[in-house]
Design a protein around this motif. Structure first.
Motif, PDB file in Angstrom:
ATOM      1  N   ALA A 192       0.825  -1.113   0.028  1.00 14.47           N
ATOM      2  CA  ALA A 192      -0.316   0.120   0.098  1.00 14.47           C
ATOM      3  C   ALA A 192       0.658   1.732  -0.095  1.00 14.47           C
ATOM      4  N   LEU A 193       2.172   1.209   0.738  1.00 13.29           N
ATOM      5  CA  LEU A 193       2.673   2.717   0.678  1.00 13.29           C
ATOM      6  C   LEU A 193       3.300   2.672  -0.974  1.00 13.29           C
ATOM      7  N   SER A 194       4.201   1.894  -1.209  1.00 13.83           N
ATOM      8  CA  SER A 194       4.397   1.401  -2.725  1.00 13.83           C
ATOM      9  C   SER A 194       3.450   2.284  -3.527  1.00 13.83           C
ATOM     10  N   ARG A 195       2.307   1.305  -3.267  1.00 13.18           N
ATOM     11  CA  ARG A 195       1.350   2.020  -4.375  1.00 13.18           C
ATOM     12  C   ARG A 195       1.239   3.798  -4.056  1.00 13.18           C
ATOM     13  N   ALA A 196       1.008   4.056  -2.494  1.00  8.84           N
ATOM     14  CA  ALA A 196       1.419   5.754  -2.467  1.00  8.84           C
ATOM     15  C   ALA A 196       1.709   6.884  -3.158  1.00  8.84           C
ATOM     16  N   LEU A 197       3.531   6.028  -3.067  1.00 12.91           N
ATOM     17  CA  LEU A 197       3.854   6.380  -3.044  1.00 12.91           C
ATOM     18  C   LEU A 197       4.078   6.334  -4.543  1.00 12.91           C
ATOM     19  N   ALA A 198       4.020   6.218  -5.875  1.00 16.27           N
ATOM     20  CA  ALA A 198       3.699   6.160  -7.281  1.00 16.27           C
ATOM     21  C   ALA A 198       3.144   6.721  -7.458  1.00 16.27           C
ATOM     22  N   LYS A 199       1.520   6.946  -6.760  1.00 16.94           N
ATOM     23  CA  LYS A 199       0.631   7.247  -7.163  1.00 16.94           C
ATOM     24  C   LYS A 199       1.229   9.197  -6.683  1.00 16.94           C
ATOM     25  N   LEU A 200       1.676   9.657  -6.014  1.00 21.21           N
ATOM     26  CA  LEU A 200       2.239  10.523  -5.103  1.00 21.21           C
ATOM     27  C   LEU A 200       3.124  11.509  -6.509  1.00 21.21           C
ATOM     28  N   GLU A 201       3.888  10.527  -7.521  1.00 24.60           N
ATOM     29  CA  GLU A 201       4.672  10.751  -7.537  1.00 24.60           C
ATOM     30  C   GLU A 201       4.276  11.271  -9.477  1.00 24.60           C
ATOM     31  N   ASP A 202       3.175   9.836  -9.934  1.00 25.23           N
ATOM     32  CA  ASP A 202       2.483  10.248 -11.182  1.00 25.23           C
ATOM     33  C   ASP A 202       1.697  11.247 -11.217  1.00 25.23           C
ATOM     34  N   GLN A 203       1.308  12.015 -10.313  1.00 29.16           N
ATOM     35  CA  GLN A 203       0.206  12.853 -10.245  1.00 29.16           C
ATOM     36  C   GLN A 203       1.290  14.362  -9.530  1.00 29.16           C
ATOM     37  N   ALA A 216       6.857  18.790  -4.998  1.00 27.89           N
ATOM     38  CA  ALA A 216       7.092  19.334  -6.383  1.00 27.89           C
ATOM     39  C   ALA A 216       5.395  20.104  -5.847  1.00 27.89           C
ATOM     40  N   ASN A 217       4.622  19.918  -5.916  1.00 29.59           N
ATOM     41  CA  ASN A 217       3.903  20.370  -4.876  1.00 29.59           C
ATOM     42  C   ASN A 217       3.137  20.576  -3.881  1.00 29.59           C
ATOM     43  N   ARG A 218       3.708  21.449  -2.832  1.00 31.69           N
ATOM     44  CA  ARG A 218       3.586  22.126  -1.366  1.00 31.69           C
ATOM     45  C   ARG A 218       1.406  21.935  -1.574  1.00 31.69           C
ATOM     46  N   ASP A 219       1.166  23.248  -2.167  1.00 33.14           N
ATOM     47  CA  ASP A 219      -0.013  23.391  -1.404  1.00 33.14           C
ATOM     48  C   ASP A 219      -0.985  21.451  -1.849  1.00 33.14           C
ATOM     49  N   ARG A 220      -1.342  21.055  -3.027  1.00 29.38           N
ATOM     50  CA  ARG A 220      -1.565  19.897  -3.568  1.00 29.38           C
ATOM     51  C   ARG A 220      -1.392  18.730  -2.443  1.00 29.38           C
ATOM     52  N   LEU A 221      -0.023  18.575  -1.688  1.00 31.21           N
ATOM     53  CA  LEU A 221       0.324  17.538  -0.711  1.00 31.21           C
ATOM     54  C   LEU A 221      -0.531  17.828   1.137  1.00 31.21           C
ATOM     55  N   THR A 222       0.069  18.552   0.707  1.00 32.82           N
ATOM     56  CA  THR A 222      -1.317  19.887   2.361  1.00 32.82           C
ATOM     57  C   THR A 222      -2.783  19.310   2.786  1.00 32.82           C
ATOM     58  N   GLU A 223      -3.051  19.359   0.889  1.00 28.01           N
ATOM     59  CA  GLU A 223      -4.751  19.322   1.021  1.00 28.01           C
ATOM     60  C   GLU A 223      -4.816  18.116   1.708  1.00 28.01           C
ATOM     61  N   LEU A 224      -4.157  17.153   1.036  1.00 30.07           N
ATOM     62  CA  LEU A 224      -4.398  15.812   0.342  1.00 30.07           C
ATOM     63  C   LEU A 224      -4.426  15.000   2.587  1.00 30.07           C
ATOM     64  N   ALA A 225      -2.899  15.928   2.574  1.00 33.97           N
ATOM     65  CA  ALA A 225      -2.697  14.884   4.310  1.00 33.97           C
ATOM     66  C   ALA A 225      -3.832  16.058   5.017  1.00 33.97           C
ATOM     67  N   GLU A 226      -4.815  16.856   5.180  1.00 34.18           N
ATOM     68  CA  GLU A 226      -5.425  17.634   5.828  1.00 34.18           C
ATOM     69  C   GLU A 226      -6.854  16.767   5.345  1.00 34.18           C
ATOM     70  N   GLY A 227      -6.793  16.068   4.669  1.00 32.51           N
ATOM     71  CA  GLY A 227      -7.791  15.470   4.057  1.00 32.51           C
ATOM     72  C   GLY A 227      -9.416  16.569   3.088  1.00 32.51           C
ATOM     73  N   ASP A 228      -8.154  17.327   2.825  1.00 31.34           N
ATOM     74  CA  ASP A 228      -9.445  18.061   1.739  1.00 31.34           C
ATOM     75  C   ASP A 228      -9.447  17.818   0.430  1.00 31.34           C
ATOM     76  N   SER A 229      -8.605  16.829  -0.257  1.00 30.57           N
ATOM     77  CA  SER A 229      -8.474  16.620  -1.825  1.00 30.57           C
ATOM     78  C   SER A 229      -7.861  14.762  -1.493  1.00 30.57           C
ATOM     79  N   LYS A 230      -8.500  14.081  -2.273  1.00 30.54           N
ATOM     80  CA  LYS A 230      -7.974  12.285  -2.729  1.00 30.54           C
ATOM     81  C   LYS A 230      -6.704  12.057  -3.872  1.00 30.54           C
ATOM     82  N   LEU A 231      -6.164  11.259  -3.193  1.00 31.22           N
ATOM     83  CA  LEU A 231      -5.574  11.301  -4.847  1.00 31.22           C
ATOM     84  C   LEU A 231      -6.870  10.279  -6.127  1.00 31.22           C
ATOM     85  N   LYS A 232      -6.610  10.579  -7.090  1.00 26.44           N
ATOM     86  CA  LYS A 232      -7.928  10.156  -8.370  1.00 26.44           C
ATOM     87  C   LYS A 232      -6.817   7.992  -8.554  1.00 26.44           C
TER      88      LYS A 232
END
Length: 232
Positions: A192-203, A216-232
């Motif tokens: 699950a960790l490897s999949r999440a890392l791959a998706k973070l890089e791909d997106q 590479a994109n702090r704003d989007r990473l912060t939104e993800l961390a705070e639950g305001d968005s999800k990976l596609k």
């Protein structure tokens, strides 16, 4: 002319618990402590054993973890050099609530409770520093529990990467633990960790070069961390 502090004293002086100690007190602390050399995979203590002293990691890495009867492991902390551990059960007179194991060849300073008690009786500042450090550790634990129970793996990973960037004061840093240990820390499987890392890089959230991570994109990473968005 005063002698230079030893390498151990230099590390101890950076530990919040001991930063208020004088050179004489640091020398006394070192002289009344034991230095333990640990091999990779060597256990420092087991959950349930009586806590009789305090440990400070001088070099290497130590993980604090719990194991279920089924053998599943949950990593609670991965400690860097300069980090104290087992201070809470030592002062409460209890038992270790988790296990500790060296995950790299490591050196640990071990100090009996009686030595620390004598120092605290002489220095109220040390007692206050201990209290502040214990409070900080409890806040960190509460934050970690919230992340593990309320967020999905990508959000936990995003929060961890942002925390590492803040600690290293750089958006480019090297992961300070193996993927296996990081998965255990995040309460995830390695897959699950490897999949999440791959998706973070791909997106476009991060760029990876082996264990080197660049945000590479702090704003989007912060939104993800705070639950305001999800990976596609």
């Amino acid at each position: 002319m005063h002698a230079k502090p030893s390498a151990t004293q230099t590390i101890l002086a950076t530990v919040p618990l001991f930063s208020s100690l004088s050179r004489e007190q640091l020398t006394n602390l070192e002289n009344n402590s034991a230095v333990l050399k640990l091999d990779k995979g060597q256990v420092v203590f087991f959950e349930g054993a009586e806590a009789k002293g305090l440990y400070v990691l001088l070099s290497g890495q130590v993980k604090i973890y719990k194991s279920s009867p089924e053998g599943k492991e949950q990593i609670l902390h991965v400690l860097p050099p300069g980090e104290p551990f087992a201070e809470v059960p030592m002062f409460t007179g209890g038992k270790f609530p988790a296990n500790a194991m060296a995950i790299q060849p490591s050196t640990v300073l071990y100090t009996e409770k009686s030595v620390l008690t004598r120092l605290m009786e002489r220095d109220a500042g040390l007692a206050m520093a201990m209290l502040a450090a214990l409070s900080q550790r409890l806040r960190q634990m509460a934050t970690m529990i919230g992340q593990l129970t309320l967020r999905e793996v990508p959000a936990r990973l995003a929060a961890y990467l942002l925390h590492q960037a803040a600690e290293k004061e750089s958006d480019t840093f090297v992961l300070d633990m193996s993927k296996g240990n990081l998965a255990g820390f995040l309460g995830a499987t390695r897959e699950a960790l490897s999949r999440a890392l791959a998706k973070l890089e791909d997106q476009g959230f991060i760029v990876m070069d082996n264990r080197t991570i660049t945000i590479a994109n702090r704003d989007r990473l912060t939104e993800l961390a705070e639950g305001d968005s999800k990976l596609k």
